[in-house]
Design a protein around this motif. Structure first.
Motif, PDB file in Angstrom:
ATOM      1  N   ALA A  78       0.810  -1.221   0.000  1.00 40.76           N
ATOM      2  CA  ALA A  78       0.000   0.000   0.000  1.00 40.76           C
ATOM      3  C   ALA A  78       0.842   1.268   0.000  1.00 40.76           C
ATOM      4  N   GLU A  79       2.101   1.170   0.386  1.00 40.27           N
ATOM      5  CA  GLU A  79       2.958   2.354   0.506  1.00 40.27           C
ATOM      6  C   GLU A  79       3.514   2.866  -0.822  1.00 40.27           C
ATOM      7  N   PHE A  80       3.386   2.095  -1.887  1.00 40.00           N
ATOM      8  CA  PHE A  80       3.871   2.578  -3.178  1.00 40.00           C
ATOM      9  C   PHE A  80       3.066   3.802  -3.605  1.00 40.00           C
ATOM     10  N   LYS A  81       3.710   4.703  -4.309  1.00 41.98           N
ATOM     11  CA  LYS A  81       3.081   5.980  -4.676  1.00 41.98           C
ATOM     12  C   LYS A  81       2.034   5.833  -5.781  1.00 41.98           C
ATOM     13  N   LYS A  82       2.336   5.057  -6.798  1.00 45.33           N
ATOM     14  CA  LYS A  82       1.442   4.935  -7.944  1.00 45.33           C
ATOM     15  C   LYS A  82       0.556   3.704  -7.812  1.00 45.33           C
ATOM     16  N   LYS A  83      -0.660   3.836  -8.317  1.00 45.44           N
ATOM     17  CA  LYS A  83      -1.607   2.723  -8.285  1.00 45.44           C
ATOM     18  C   LYS A  83      -1.034   1.504  -8.985  1.00 45.44           C
ATOM     19  N   GLU A  84      -0.405   1.696 -10.124  1.00 47.46           N
ATOM     20  CA  GLU A  84       0.145   0.576 -10.886  1.00 47.46           C
ATOM     21  C   GLU A  84       1.203  -0.174 -10.076  1.00 47.46           C
TER      22      GLU A  84
END
Length: 140
Positions: A14-20
């Motif tokens: 969940a911590e990644f910036k982009k949805k992809e």
């Protein structure tokens, strides 16, 4: 090496910036148990027959990261209309849920409570992201 807690896996994804990036991280890191928790959390037809909110229980003092993976198979007990649950009264059902919460790592207990309440404990972990990662688990 010990298996990472389910809550930690989902938190990191969940911590990644982009949805992809979040979608890809989920696809690469989620096993069948984790997918099941996500499906129960976000599937519109899944209803839990437990009171909303955090029940009174004591968190495990042990870091049982692996325990949640074996407990996922019992989550059907808490779903409305699930086959095989006709003989379970509400008091027993709530007691069983508390037993599971007390057996798993504290962060995983919070994850299960959020799942039951149909919310996400992590801002980047949304229904949109989970459906994009695993469309086969949701109605179109």
């Amino acid at each position: 090496m010990a298996k990472m807690a389910m809550s930690e896996i989902l938190k990191r994804c969940a911590e990644f910036k982009k949805k992809e990036e979040r979608v890809y991280a989920l696809q690469q890191n989620c096993d069948e148990s984790t997918k099941k928790v996500l499906q129960l959390m976000f599937h519109p037809e899944v209803k839990f027959v437990l009171p909303e909110g955090k029940p009174p229980f004591n968190y495990s003092q042990f870091n049982e990261n692996n325990m949640i993976f074996s407990e996922v198979r019992r989550l059907y007990i808490f779903m409305d209309g699930a086959p095989g649950t006709e003989g379970i009264n509400q008091v027993k059902r709530e007691r069983l849920f508390i037993e599971i919460l007390q057996a798993v790592a504290p962060e995983d207990a919070d994850l299960l409570i959020a799942m039951k309440d149909k919310t996400s404990p992590y801002p980047g972990l949304t229904k949109d992201v989970v459906v994009a990662a695993f469309p086969e688990m949701f109605p179109t």
